[in-house]
Motif scaffolding. Structure first.
Motif, mmCIF file in Angstrom:
data_model
loop_
_atom_site.group_PDB
_atom_site.id
_atom_site.type_symbol
_atom_site.label_atom_id
_atom_site.label_comp_id
_atom_site.label_asym_id
_atom_site.label_seq_id
_atom_site.Cartn_x
_atom_site.Cartn_y
_atom_site.Cartn_z
ATOM 1 N N SER A 78 0.811 -1.219 0.000
ATOM 2 C CA SER A 78 0.000 0.000 0.000
ATOM 3 C C SER A 78 0.840 1.264 0.000
ATOM 4 O O SER A 78 0.302 2.362 -0.112
ATOM 5 N N HIS A 79 2.163 1.137 0.129
ATOM 6 C CA HIS A 79 3.055 2.285 0.108
ATOM 7 C C HIS A 79 4.291 1.941 -0.723
ATOM 8 O O HIS A 79 4.458 0.804 -1.168
ATOM 9 N N GLY A 80 5.147 2.923 -0.886
ATOM 10 C CA GLY A 80 6.397 2.681 -1.574
ATOM 11 C C GLY A 80 7.503 2.324 -0.601
ATOM 12 O O GLY A 80 7.407 2.585 0.598
ATOM 13 N N GLN A 81 8.552 1.685 -1.110
ATOM 14 C CA GLN A 81 9.726 1.344 -0.309
ATOM 15 C C GLN A 81 10.974 1.963 -0.913
ATOM 16 O O GLN A 81 11.014 2.282 -2.106
ATOM 17 N N VAL A 82 11.977 2.105 -0.085
ATOM 18 C CA VAL A 82 13.279 2.610 -0.527
ATOM 19 C C VAL A 82 14.355 1.680 0.003
ATOM 20 O O VAL A 82 14.355 1.337 1.189
ATOM 21 N N ALA A 83 15.248 1.226 -0.871
ATOM 22 C CA ALA A 83 16.434 0.475 -0.473
ATOM 23 C C ALA A 83 17.600 1.464 -0.458
ATOM 24 O O ALA A 83 18.066 1.904 -1.516
ATOM 25 N N ALA A 84 18.031 1.870 0.728
ATOM 26 C CA ALA A 84 19.053 2.899 0.871
ATOM 27 C C ALA A 84 20.372 2.266 1.288
ATOM 28 O O ALA A 84 20.419 1.467 2.227
ATOM 29 N N ARG A 85 21.438 2.618 0.587
ATOM 30 C CA ARG A 85 22.774 2.114 0.907
ATOM 31 C C ARG A 85 23.638 3.289 1.357
ATOM 32 O O ARG A 85 23.692 4.336 0.708
ATOM 33 N N VAL A 86 24.341 3.111 2.475
ATOM 34 C CA VAL A 86 25.200 4.148 3.039
ATOM 35 C C VAL A 86 26.658 3.729 2.829
ATOM 36 O O VAL A 86 27.053 2.624 3.219
ATOM 37 N N PHE A 87 27.453 4.618 2.240
ATOM 38 C CA PHE A 87 28.839 4.266 1.926
ATOM 39 C C PHE A 87 29.715 5.507 1.998
ATOM 40 O O PHE A 87 29.220 6.647 1.965
ATOM 41 N N THR A 88 31.019 5.299 2.114
ATOM 42 C CA THR A 88 31.979 6.401 2.074
ATOM 43 C C THR A 88 32.346 6.691 0.634
ATOM 44 O O THR A 88 32.849 5.813 -0.082
ATOM 45 N N ASP A 89 32.082 7.907 0.206
ATOM 46 C CA ASP A 89 32.341 8.298 -1.178
ATOM 47 C C ASP A 89 33.794 8.750 -1.300
ATOM 48 O O ASP A 89 34.110 9.945 -1.282
ATOM 49 N N SER A 90 34.683 7.767 -1.439
ATOM 50 C CA SER A 90 36.116 8.049 -1.415
ATOM 51 C C SER A 90 36.556 8.943 -2.567
ATOM 52 O O SER A 90 37.421 9.815 -2.399
ATOM 53 N N ASN A 91 35.976 8.741 -3.757
ATOM 54 C CA ASN A 91 36.400 9.539 -4.917
ATOM 55 C C ASN A 91 35.491 10.738 -5.177
ATOM 56 O O ASN A 91 35.630 11.426 -6.195
ATOM 57 N N MET A 92 34.545 10.991 -4.264
ATOM 58 C CA MET A 92 33.694 12.188 -4.301
ATOM 59 C C MET A 92 32.874 12.310 -5.584
ATOM 60 O O MET A 92 32.563 13.410 -6.038
ATOM 61 N N ASP A 93 32.457 11.170 -6.178
ATOM 62 C CA ASP A 93 31.652 11.255 -7.404
ATOM 63 C C ASP A 93 30.164 11.040 -7.135
ATOM 64 O O ASP A 93 29.344 11.110 -8.056
ATOM 65 N N ASN A 124 11.450 11.526 6.309
ATOM 66 C CA ASN A 124 10.758 12.765 6.700
ATOM 67 C C ASN A 124 10.720 12.921 8.223
ATOM 68 O O ASN A 124 9.673 13.145 8.829
ATOM 69 N N ASN A 125 11.887 12.732 8.862
ATOM 70 C CA ASN A 125 12.068 12.910 10.315
ATOM 71 C C ASN A 125 11.491 11.772 11.142
ATOM 72 O O ASN A 125 11.531 11.828 12.372
ATOM 73 N N PHE A 126 10.936 10.709 10.522
ATOM 74 C CA PHE A 126 10.459 9.556 11.265
ATOM 75 C C PHE A 126 11.477 8.418 11.136
ATOM 76 O O PHE A 126 11.994 8.149 10.045
ATOM 77 N N SER A 127 11.741 7.746 12.241
ATOM 78 C CA SER A 127 12.661 6.611 12.214
ATOM 79 C C SER A 127 12.133 5.548 11.263
ATOM 80 O O SER A 127 10.965 5.183 11.305
ATOM 81 N N ALA A 128 13.005 5.050 10.381
ATOM 82 C CA ALA A 128 12.525 4.141 9.336
ATOM 83 C C ALA A 128 13.299 2.834 9.249
ATOM 84 O O ALA A 128 12.768 1.852 8.737
ATOM 85 N N GLU A 142 17.170 10.525 5.176
ATOM 86 C CA GLU A 142 18.346 11.108 5.804
ATOM 87 C C GLU A 142 18.855 10.218 6.929
ATOM 88 O O GLU A 142 18.141 9.319 7.401
ATOM 89 N N ILE A 143 20.062 10.495 7.338
ATOM 90 C CA ILE A 143 20.712 9.729 8.394
ATOM 91 C C ILE A 143 20.380 10.348 9.742
ATOM 92 O O ILE A 143 20.426 11.568 9.910
ATOM 93 N N PRO A 157 20.319 17.081 0.087
ATOM 94 C CA PRO A 157 19.476 16.030 0.668
ATOM 95 C C PRO A 157 19.066 14.991 -0.374
ATOM 96 O O PRO A 157 19.024 15.264 -1.575
ATOM 97 N N THR A 158 18.781 13.792 0.101
ATOM 98 C CA THR A 158 18.317 12.701 -0.760
ATOM 99 C C THR A 158 16.799 12.728 -0.776
ATOM 100 O O THR A 158 16.151 12.485 0.237
ATOM 101 N N VAL A 159 16.224 13.047 -1.938
ATOM 102 C CA VAL A 159 14.775 13.155 -2.101
ATOM 103 C C VAL A 159 14.325 12.089 -3.093
ATOM 104 O O VAL A 159 14.936 11.920 -4.157
ATOM 105 N N VAL A 160 13.270 11.367 -2.747
ATOM 106 C CA VAL A 160 12.769 10.286 -3.606
ATOM 107 C C VAL A 160 11.284 10.489 -3.857
ATOM 108 O O VAL A 160 10.575 11.140 -3.089
ATOM 109 N N LYS A 161 10.819 9.922 -4.976
ATOM 110 C CA LYS A 161 9.390 9.781 -5.253
ATOM 111 C C LYS A 161 9.145 8.295 -5.502
ATOM 112 O O LYS A 161 9.370 7.785 -6.591
ATOM 113 N N ALA A 162 8.723 7.615 -4.438
ATOM 114 C CA ALA A 162 8.512 6.176 -4.521
ATOM 115 C C ALA A 162 7.130 5.876 -5.097
ATOM 116 O O ALA A 162 6.246 6.732 -5.106
#
Length: 914
Positions: A703-718, A736-740, A763-764, A780-785
């Motif tokens: 009934s809603h959308g999902q997001v698969a978010a991966r957190v990583f160190t952007d070593s080469n800044m791309d 949106n400020n709610f723990s997910a 967001e983190i 910021p990371t903005v999505v439209k799921a």
């Protein structure tokens, strides 16, 4: 944000001057000799001891740049005029005459300063020389003296360039801050989070995407009053995904024979930018089970099987004064509707498993609707929709087209032998044109089958005009048999009050709301006022409806509603009175109260209907209480009563949510001697972080959308993840400020609950990063799921460094100066202050090029030339040391004696006085 932004200090000072002149206060010298007391010579502080200080009180910054001087023996004095302004005391200070006059806290606490004497409250003291000093900009008062005069505690911290203020009783500014906080809180509730300026991540449509499925199983056993036993099994499933470049969702419901009774299937595409089907500008196209919003006089609200297409903006209300909401609501779920924070309606599942809120009144201003769904195992789902009367008008030069055909009250595949409601076919088409910035017109065609009459084919024309604080609409409709109707509607706003008025005349035309054809005219008036009541949202509304009928008495209906929040509960009470439509008699007063919210650890929902004439007479009662024993365990109790059949019912149950499924059980008994037990299980299956079907959870996925978010160190800044860049486990993420959710060993997490097609921020959560020297990217990371599918996003972490230096003015270190760090675009990315020895430090600065500048407030206070030092942070230079940063000192002349009254030979560039 400092409170100095909220208060017009100069206006308060002027007010204090006017008050001191107009009011003959106690303690003011009456004789000419006293008034003309000679100006005494004050000790003059040394400019070498000059400091800039910040005044703080609890969480508030009272002033950023108050001038001060170190005193011999370790004391400190503060500029008197700047200090009383920071404290919000209307006291006028005259440095040339060594005097001040006004009041502190209240008008009863007068403050009078004159050469050699000070009066405060009921105290009068001589000045001994250690209380007041002269400096180039005015008068400087000892912090201990200021504390005694105004009943404060002042704690200087020179190494931090800070003075902490403590007061046992509230200061005047605190009341203003509280009012501002409440206004800001109300505005935040009504204001949509502006994420439109950021590019949203959107998954492209594909020929096939792995769907998400929600499954609900329910087993019931019952023993009636004759001690006969029976059992029942029901199931329901909702699937959502994509196929053939279309989104789809399907609901299946059935019983113990496993043969589905209802199959609802909808295939659709939606695009807020209107890019469907090339240049046609279509925003929404649906086939299968669709909904139709009510429009004007003739188009009814309907839900059924058919098709719908439109190029109008998504989430737009067809009417400017009311709107409709429909959605999926399985058995065992409840729905509540809030408008701008106030509870206005509740709904239980219809026979088709939906919630329906029809003809919901709008306020003229922004309407923020929140639909809250409550599940049987303690699930809570929220969806936010916005409606705006002025913004929903057709812009000049644009053409909006809508067309629909559907069979009302019928699912796409309905296998029930005897549906509870008879179906009827409805076809509707409308064209609206923006004629100018304030004027639009429309043409609407509706063909509707009638259950108890011949089909109606109706045509309607409308004109809508926007005014400065209002809107007017005129509608005229007719059918093929010669029936007609004309209506004029208006809405306006004055302050926080929204006013609506409608007048209708008709002759035999059947209207969309099913009104009887013998109604000749109708007048409706409605008013809604939303306001803040003690920091809580509240609303008061009322309406009058008068109908003129041909062959029957003219009924009159008057109703009122008040909504507010009491001890955490949202309460709405409605009172209505209506004359009898048949006999013209008085049906008396009727009332209805709905409650929703949390009182301590208990989540309460309920409604009651009752008569008020001759004393309260409860006709219907429903109350539900959820008590959470733990994060995932909950006890639910429910009570129901119905006066019509004199029946009551009590139930008690327990629900437990696990990571992969949720289970609940309850026992129910009624006044007829029937006892039953119920067991339900819910589970959802969808794509995992790699896109494979097999992610099992108790959360709602379809009934809603999902997001698969991966957190990583952007070593080469791309900004993109490569296999050699490290991922991070255990990072908490928010929607949106709610723990997910929290990332796993692969650095990814599945986040649920994203409204379909709406922008949301990922967001983190603060404090959950593994390395304090890593920061999320500035953008910021903005999505439209979309419903049922998983949107994949990468959240890069950027390495950071530090910038340090020592600030000097001439040959001496300058403490307490405010500095800012600006990026290449001129945006401020960090702030800091120099310490007691002039040292300053910008910490956790993302790699890049910057400029260090003196803040405007300190620039004005010091009178120094502008500062701008370029610096770059990179892997090779992650700690940038600027060394000594020297400001050109201002011209300061410290006079040994104060100047004669009325003269100012040495203008002070720091204070701005001339």
């Amino acid at each position: 944000m400092g409170v100095s932004r909220f208060f017009p200090w100069r206006a308060f000072t002027a007010l204090g001057i006017a008050a001191s002149v107009a009011i003959a206060a106690p303690g003011v010298p009456a004789s000419a000799a006293e008034v003309a007391a000679p100006v005494q010579t004050l000790s003059t502080v040394s400019e070498d001891d000059y400091v800039i200080l910040r005044l703080e009180m609890r969480r508030w910054i009272l002033a950023e740049d108050v001038e001060g001087y170190r005193l011999p023996g370790g004391g400190l004095c503060l500029d008197l005029e700047q200090t009383v302004a920071a404290l919000d005391f209307p006291i006028a200070v005259s440095p040339d005459e060594q005097s001040a006059s006004g009041w502190a806290r209240s008008e009863a606490h007068r403050f009078e300063l004159e050469p050699g004497r000070v009066r405060y409250g009921d105290q009068s003291e001589r000045l001994e020389g250690a209380e007041l000093f002269a400096h180039a900009g005015g008068l400087c008062a000892n912090v201990d003296s200021i504390a005694a005069w105004f009943d404060l505690t002042l704690e200087p911290n020179l190494p931090a360039a800070l003075v902490t203020v403590t007061s046992e009783t509230p200061l005047p500014f605190e009341a203003e801050v509280e009012r501002e906080r409440r206004r800001a809180m109300l505005a935040a509730r009504a204001e949509r989070i502006d994420l439109d300026r950021y590019e949203a991540i959107v998954e492209p449509y594909r020929i096939w995407r792995t769907p998400s499925v929600e499954i609900s199983l329910e087993l019931e056993g019952e023993r009636n009053s004759d001690k006969d036993m029976r059992g029942a099994f029901t199931y329901g499933a909702l699937a959502a995904g994509e196929a053939a470049f279309l989104s789809y969702d399907m609901r299946v419901a059935g019983g113990q024979d496993l043969i589905p009774e209802i199959i609802r299937l909808r295939a659709y595409r939606s695009d807020a930018e209107g890019r469907l089907f090339g240049s046609l500008g279509v925003t929404e196209a649906v086939a299968g089970d669709v909904t139709l919003q009510a429009r004007g006089l003739t188009t009814p609200a309907a839900v059924g099987r058919g098709a719908f297409i439109s190029n109008a903006p998504l989430y737009r209300s067809a009417n400017f004064d009311t709107t409709d909401f429909f959605g999926e609501l399985p058995v065992g779920w409840d729905a509540e509707l809030y408008r701008n924070g106030s509870l206005i309606a509740v709904s239980e599942p219809t026979s088709a498993g939906r919630y329906e809120f029809r003809d919901v009144p709008l306020t003229f201003q922004e309407n923020r609707f929140e639909i809250v769904l409550y599940g049987p195992q303690g699930q809570i789902r929220r969806e936010t929709v916005y409606r705006n009367v002025a913004r929903d008008a057709v812009p000049a030069g644009q053409t909006w087209v809508r067309a629909a055909i559907l069979e009302d009250a019928r699912s796409l595949i309905d296998l029930r032998d005897e549906p509870e409601e008879p179906g009827r076919w409805i076809a509707s088409a409308s064209v609206e044109q923006g004629l100018s910035k304030r004027l639009s017109g429309g043409l609407h065609l509706t063909h509707a089958e009638q259950i108890d009459a011949d089909p109606d084919t109706m045509i309607e024309a409308s004109v809508r005009a926007l005014l400065d604080n209002g809107v007017v609409e005129i509608d005229a409709a007719g059918d093929l048999s010669g029936g007609y109707a004309v209506s004029a509607s208006a809405a306006a706003q004055t302050g926080s009050l929204s006013l609506f008025a409608t007048t209708l005349f008709r002759d035999s035309l059947r209207l969309r709301n099913g009104s009887e054809t013998d109604e000749r005219s109708r007048i409706e008036l409605r008013a809604i006022r939303e306001f803040d009541m003690g920091g809580r949202p509240a609303a008061l509304s009322g309406g009058v409806v008068y109908r003129n009928r041909i062959d029957a008495p003219d009924p009159l209906r008057v109703d009122g509603r008040f909504t507010t929040s009491v001890i955490g509960l949202n309460v709405a009470t409605e009172v209505s009175w209506q004359s009898d439509s048949d006999s013209g008699g008085n049906e008396g007063l009727r009332g209805r109260t709905i409650v929703g919210g949390r009182m301590g650890p208990v989540l309460l929902r309920g409604e009651a209907e009752y008569g008020l004439s001759g004393g309260p007479d409860v006709e219907k009662l429903r109350a539900t209480a959820d008590y959470r024993l733990s994060r995932n365990g909950m006890i639910r109790g429910e009570a129901r009563y119905n006066l019509k059949n004199d029946s009551g019912q009590l139930s008690l149950g327990y629900a437990q949510r696990f990571d992969r499924f949720a289970v609940g059980g309850s026992v129910r008994a009624d006044t007829g001697g029937e006892v039953s037990g119920l067991l339900n299980v819910t589970v959802a299956v969808g794509p995992d972080t790699r896109g494979r079907f097999g992610h099992v959870t108790s959360e709602k996925l379809a009934s809603h959308g999902q997001v698969a978010a991966r957190v990583f160190t952007d070593s080469n800044m791309d900004g993109a993840w490569q296999s050699d860049e490290p991922v991070h486990e255990g990072v908490k993420l928010k929607r949106n400020n709610f723990s997910a959710g929290e990332t796993g060993p692969d650095g990814a997490a599945i986040l649920t609950g994203f409204p379909s097609g709406q922008r949301a921020r990922v967001e983190i959560a603060g404090g959950s990063l593994p390395d304090p020297f890593l920061l999320p990217a500035a953008k910021p990371t903005v999505v439209k799921a979309r419903r049922g599918i998983t949107t994949r996003v990468d959240i890069p972490l950027t390495p950071t460094g530090e910038i340090e230096g020592v600030l000097f003015m001439g040959q001496r270190a300058l403490p307490g100066a405010a500095l800012v760090l600006k990026d290449d675009g001129g945006a401020i990315v960090a702030r800091t202050r120099s310490e007691y020895d002039g040292f300053f430090l910008f910490e956790t600065v993302r790699y890049g090029r910057y400029r260090v500048e003196l803040a405007d407030t300190s620039l004005a206070a010091t009178g120094a030339a502008p500062l701008s030092r370029a610096v770059e942070i990179s892997a090779a230079n992650d700690i940038a040391n600027l060394g000594a940063v020297t400001l050109a000192p201002p011209l300061r002349i410290a006079a040994a004696e104060p100047p004669p009254p009325g003269s100012n030979p040495h203008p002070d560039p720091m204070s701005g006085r001339d």
